[in-house]
Structure formats: structure tokens, C-alpha cells
Design a protein around this motif. Structure first.
Motif, short mmCIF file in Angstrom:
data_model
loop_
_atom_site.label_atom_id
_atom_site.label_comp_id
_atom_site.label_asym_id
_atom_site.label_seq_id
_atom_site.Cartn_x
_atom_site.Cartn_y
_atom_site.Cartn_z
N LEU A 170 1.14 -1.16 0.17
CA LEU A 170 -0.30 0.12 0.13
C LEU A 170 0.69 1.28 0.38
CD1 LEU A 170 -2.88 1.37 0.74
CD2 LEU A 170 -2.85 1.47 2.63
N ALA A 171 2.04 1.32 1.36
CA ALA A 171 2.49 2.76 0.55
C ALA A 171 2.84 2.90 -0.11
CB ALA A 171 4.22 2.07 2.33
N TYR A 172 3.33 1.84 -1.35
CA TYR A 172 4.43 1.82 -2.35
C TYR A 172 3.23 2.67 -3.60
CZ TYR A 172 8.79 -0.53 -1.33
OH TYR A 172 10.04 -0.89 -1.36
N LEU A 173 1.75 1.83 -3.18
CA LEU A 173 0.82 2.79 -4.41
C LEU A 173 0.59 4.69 -4.06
CD1 LEU A 173 -1.34 -0.81 -4.37
CD2 LEU A 173 0.00 0.00 -6.31
N LEU A 174 0.49 4.52 -2.73
CA LEU A 174 -0.03 5.15 -2.43
C LEU A 174 1.61 6.64 -3.00
CD1 LEU A 174 -1.47 5.21 1.45
CD2 LEU A 174 -2.39 5.36 -0.12
N VAL A 175 2.69 6.20 -2.81
CA VAL A 175 3.31 6.88 -2.98
C VAL A 175 3.84 6.79 -4.23
CG1 VAL A 175 6.49 7.41 -3.02
CG2 VAL A 175 5.01 6.40 -0.88
N ASP A 176 4.21 6.20 -5.74
CA ASP A 176 4.35 5.80 -6.15
C ASP A 176 2.92 6.62 -7.31
OD1 ASP A 176 6.84 5.49 -6.18
OD2 ASP A 176 6.53 2.55 -6.01
N LEU A 177 1.74 6.53 -6.96
CA LEU A 177 0.94 6.25 -7.67
C LEU A 177 -0.02 7.10 -7.80
CD1 LEU A 177 -0.58 2.61 -8.86
CD2 LEU A 177 0.79 4.10 -10.06
N ALA A 178 -0.48 6.65 -6.05
CA ALA A 178 -1.70 8.91 -5.65
C ALA A 178 -0.56 9.72 -5.26
CB ALA A 178 -2.00 8.30 -4.62
N GLY A 179 0.91 9.62 -5.50
CA GLY A 179 2.01 10.89 -4.66
C GLY A 179 1.53 10.95 -3.32
N LEU A 180 1.03 10.91 -2.19
CA LEU A 180 0.82 11.44 -1.09
C LEU A 180 2.10 11.01 -0.86
CD1 LEU A 180 -2.00 8.92 0.07
CD2 LEU A 180 -1.91 11.24 -0.38
#
Length: 450
Positions: A170-180
Motif C-alpha cells: 500500500l505504501a508503494y502504491l500511495l507514494v508512487d501512484l497517488a503521490g502522497l
């Protein structure tokens, strides 16, 4: 008081009542397992965003190590202190207070601006996690029947590894895709904590703790109302003498148990926390091209190992499931340490095998400490074991980034292998076989090799 002290008629035990009993135990298991999973989730998220924090806040290796180890240092404080409070004042209320603190502290991570602020918040978060270890497993074990108790307690560690894996993905998705930003990623841990808080509202006090405090009628009412008397048919409800708190843990009758729990737990978690809190950096140091895929793959194997351990613990037995993995882990880490120039596939497989057996064995950190201590010092014993394990884990996590810059990744892996050897030797000497025994019996068993 025994389980036969109060029996229900077949009519009383049918239909809605039986379903209610199952529901209470299921809710207790879920509320405890999710609480354990929060620890894995929190540390998994940190392992992904710590490089981002390092860049944005300009962390030195010293500060990176302190923040990486902050929650572990908090666990060192929270485990024994809240364990003692739990043995003295009961399980239920502290079970709620602890998770409420986790929600608040999780949210506070989103507003920090300085390294010291993040360190303090995560230190306090670690105190809450340490409390979770001391309270949750003891409360669940004291409500659960002997049959299948090991499998039920193993679910706590399965939840930990699943929480770690989910948080990494989830952290990789939020950082890489969502830009959080890393702050919002850390804050996500408050969401499952809020769900756990809702699950815990209305759960009963531990009947064993009530009886140990002389409150027999209250315990009888809880067993009758929530669990049904025949739920504990095989358990002995004896009134135990009150101990002397922490002092009893180091008395001649219990000090070997305390030593066993502290050593095996420390040797299980210290290499894992050190390696996988800084997994991206470790894989980069091993010159693996895709550290993200490697991190996810190895943690997936760890979650699988925890699941296999849960399914086999009642068949293999506690003792064998503890000792054999120590030697497997020692070999795999030694291989990585000695053959650092090996092909990438060999290095990833070696660390994956280590993670699998570490998690398979790790289930016992939720089982052995509960089973070898008597009721009056059970939470205190778990708290002391938790604290000891986190000393090693915190030292490893703090020193690893320094070690990668100085002695190199190979030497760090060899140190981890040495810890596994120590754990194997001590477990061979002190690990008891407690499979299938009641808590009353396991609490009275001398911790010597079976």
C-alpha cells in the motif's frame, strides 16, 4: 472453581446462545489479531517511507537509525510497564485505552515537522504497541479453550506479517501512484486502529484474572453469560497465590522461564527487524536491481511462513517448530554474508527462506510467553519478554544503517546468523513442550527440554 461448576441444560446451550458464545470468542480473536497486525503495518509503512523522510528532513544516519528504532524503544517501555499494570488492574480497560492511544498517535504523525517530533511520536506509538503485546495475547489465551489455543494465538503473528506485507504494498502504491507524502502514508495506520477500537468495546474481562484476584462470582457470571460453562470443560480454574509482580519473574521458580522467553524472542526478532526495516537499503547494498519487488516478494514469503506455522503448530509441536528454524535461518544468513557476490536469485531466495522460517517460528512469540507464565504474572512476563526482544531489535535497527556504511552488508548478515545460533542453543536447552496442555498445567511446568 472448575468448568463443571456450572452447566447449562441442552436447551440452554442451543441456538442463539451457542452462536453468541462463538461470536464473543471470534470477536476477541479478531480484535486481538488486528491489534497485533497494527504493529506490522506501522513498521512496514516506515520501511518504505523512511528514505523519503531522510531526504525531506535531511536526516543523518544517526537520526535515521533513531527514528527507525523509535517504536522499538517505545515497546521496550510499554511492554513491561503496561504488563505490570494489566496484571494489577485487569485486562479489559487497558485493552481499550491502548488502542485509543494508537489512533491519536497515528494521526499525530501527519503534523510533525522536525526529526525530534517524529521520534517522540513514534516512541509513544511504540509504548502503545508494547502494551498491545502485553495485554492482547494474555486476554485471548485466558478466554480460549486449550484445544486449538496455539493455532488461535498464532493468528496474531499471521496478522502481524500480513499487516507488514499489506502496508509495504500500500505504501508503494500511495507514494508512487497517488503521490502522497510520507506523512499521509504514516497516518493511514490510524484507520485500522479505529476499527479495532470499535471491535473491543463491550468485550468481557478475563475470568482467569478475576479468579486470581478472588472475584470468583464475577468470573462465573462472565463464563456463563459470554462463553458457556462447558466451553472451559477441560480447563482448571484454580485460585492461585498472588505473586510479587516483576520480582517473581526472577525468582528461582520462574527465572529460567524468563530467560528462555527473553532469549528466544530476541534472537527471533532482532535479525528480522534490522534487515527488513531497511529492506530497500539492504537490497540495494546487495546490488539487486529491483529492491521494491525484492522487498514485496520476501515479505510475501514471510506472511506465507506465518500461515504455515499457524496451520502446523498443533501437529508439529511448539518445541520442534522453535528449534529447527533457528538453524535454517543461521545457514541462510551465513550464506548471504559469506557469498555476497552470489547471483541475485541466490541472494533473494536465501533472504526469502530466512523470512519464511523466521515467520513460521515467530508464531511462538505469541504462544510460549503466554503458556509458560502463571496467571498472576502472565502479562508482566509477556511484557518483560517483549522489552528484551525489542532491545535487540532496536539495537539492530539503530546500528544497521551505520553497519552498512562501515563493516558492510556481509558482516551484518553474519552477525544475524550468530544471533540465530544463540537462539538455537538456548532453545535446545530450555524450550518445553506445552502443546495440548491447559494454561494451569503449562504455568506449573518447569521450563526444561522435553
Amino acid at each position: 472453581m472448575t468448568a463443571d461448576a456450572e452447566q447449562d441444560s441442552p436447551d440452554d446451550r442451543s441456538g442463539p446462545r451457542r452462536e453468541r458464545e462463538r461470536g464473543v470468542l471470534r470477536r476477541m480473536t479478531l480484535a486481538t489479531a488486528w491489534g497485533e497486525g497494527l504493529d506490522g503495518y506501522d513498521l512496514g509503512v516506515l520501511s518504505v517511507v523512511l528514505p523519503l523522510i531522510t531526504v525531506e528532513l535531511g536526516l543523518s544516519p544517526l537520526w535515521a537509525g533513531l527514528i527507525g528504532a523509535s517504536a522499538l524503544l517505545g515497546i521496550f517501555i510499554g511492554g513491561p510497564v503496561v504488563g505490570w499494570l494489566t496484571d494489577r488492574f485487569g485486562r479489559r480497560n487497558l485493552f481499550l485505552i491502548d488502542i485509543g492511544a494508537f489512533v491519536v498517535l497515528g494521526l499525530l504523525q501527519g503534523v510533525v515537522d522536525e526529526p525530534w517530533q517524529l521520534f517522540v511520536v513514534r516512541l509513544l506509538l511504540g509504548v502503545a504497541i508494547g502494551a498491545e503485546y502485553a495485554i492482547g495475547a494474555a486476554m485471548l489465551a485466558e478466554l480460549a479453550p486449550s484445544r486449538g489455543r496455539g493455532r488461535r494465538l498464532s493468528k496474531l503473528l499471521v496478522s502481524w506479517y500480513v499487516g507488514f506485507l499489506v502496508s509495504v504494498v500500500l505504501a508503494y502504491l500511495l507514494v508512487d501512484l497517488a503521490g502522497l507524502s510520507w506523512r499521509w502514508v504514516l497516518v493511514t495506520g490510524a484507520v485500522p486502529a479505529l476499527v479495532v477500537l470499535l471491535l473491543r468495546i463491550g468485550l468481557p474481562e478475563s475470568p482467569r484474572w478475576l479468579i486470581q484476584r478472588g472475584r470468583v462470582e464475577e468470573a462465573r457470571e462472565i463464563v456463563h453469560r459470554f462463553l458457556g460453562a462447558d466451553h472451559f470443560r477441560t480447563e482448571e480454574y484454580e485460585h492461585e497465590e498472588r505473586g510479587a509482580g516483576w520480582r517473581r519473574l526472577f525468582s528461582p521458580e520462574l527465572r529460567s522461564r524468563t530467560l528462555f522467553v527473553c532469549v528466544f524472542w530476541s534472537c527471533n526478532v532482532a535479525p528480522y527487524f534490522a534487515i527488513f526495516t531497511f529492506a530497500p537499503q539492504v537490497f540495494t547494498s546487495l546490488q539487486l536491481s529491483d529492491e521494491r519487488a525484492s522487498t514485496i516478494a520476501v515479505n510475501a514469503l514471510a506472511a506465507l511462513g506465518a500461515l504455515v506455522g499457524m496451520l502446523t503448530i498443533e501437529h508439529v509441536g511448539r518445541r520442534r517448530q522453535l528449534i529447527i528454524p533457528f538453524w535454517v535461518m543461521a545457514v541462510t544468513l551465513a550464506l548471504v554474508g559469506v557469498w555476497g557476490e552470489a547471483p541475485a536469485a541466490v541472494l533473494v531466495v536465501s533472504l526469502a527462506v530466512f523470512a519464511f522460517f523466521n515467520a513460521l517460528q515467530g508464531n511462538l512469540t505469541a504462544v510460549y510467553p503466554i503458556e509458560v507464565f502463571p496467571t498472576d504474572v502472565r502479562s508482566s512476563g509477556v511484557g518483560i519478554g517483549t522489552a528484551a526482544s525489542r532491545i535487540g531489535a532496536a539495537l539492530g535497527t539503530f546500528l544497521l544503517p551505520v553497519g552498512l556504511d562501515t563493516i558492510g552488508v556481509g558482516a551484518c548478515m553474519l552477525i544475524g546468523a550468530a544471533l540465530c545460533v544463540v537462539g538455537g542453543v538456548v532453545s535446545q536447552r530450555l524450550a518445553p513442550e506445552t502443546t495440548g496442555r491447559t494454561l494451569t498445567r503449562t504455568g506449573a511446568v518447569s521450563v526444561t527440554a522435553a
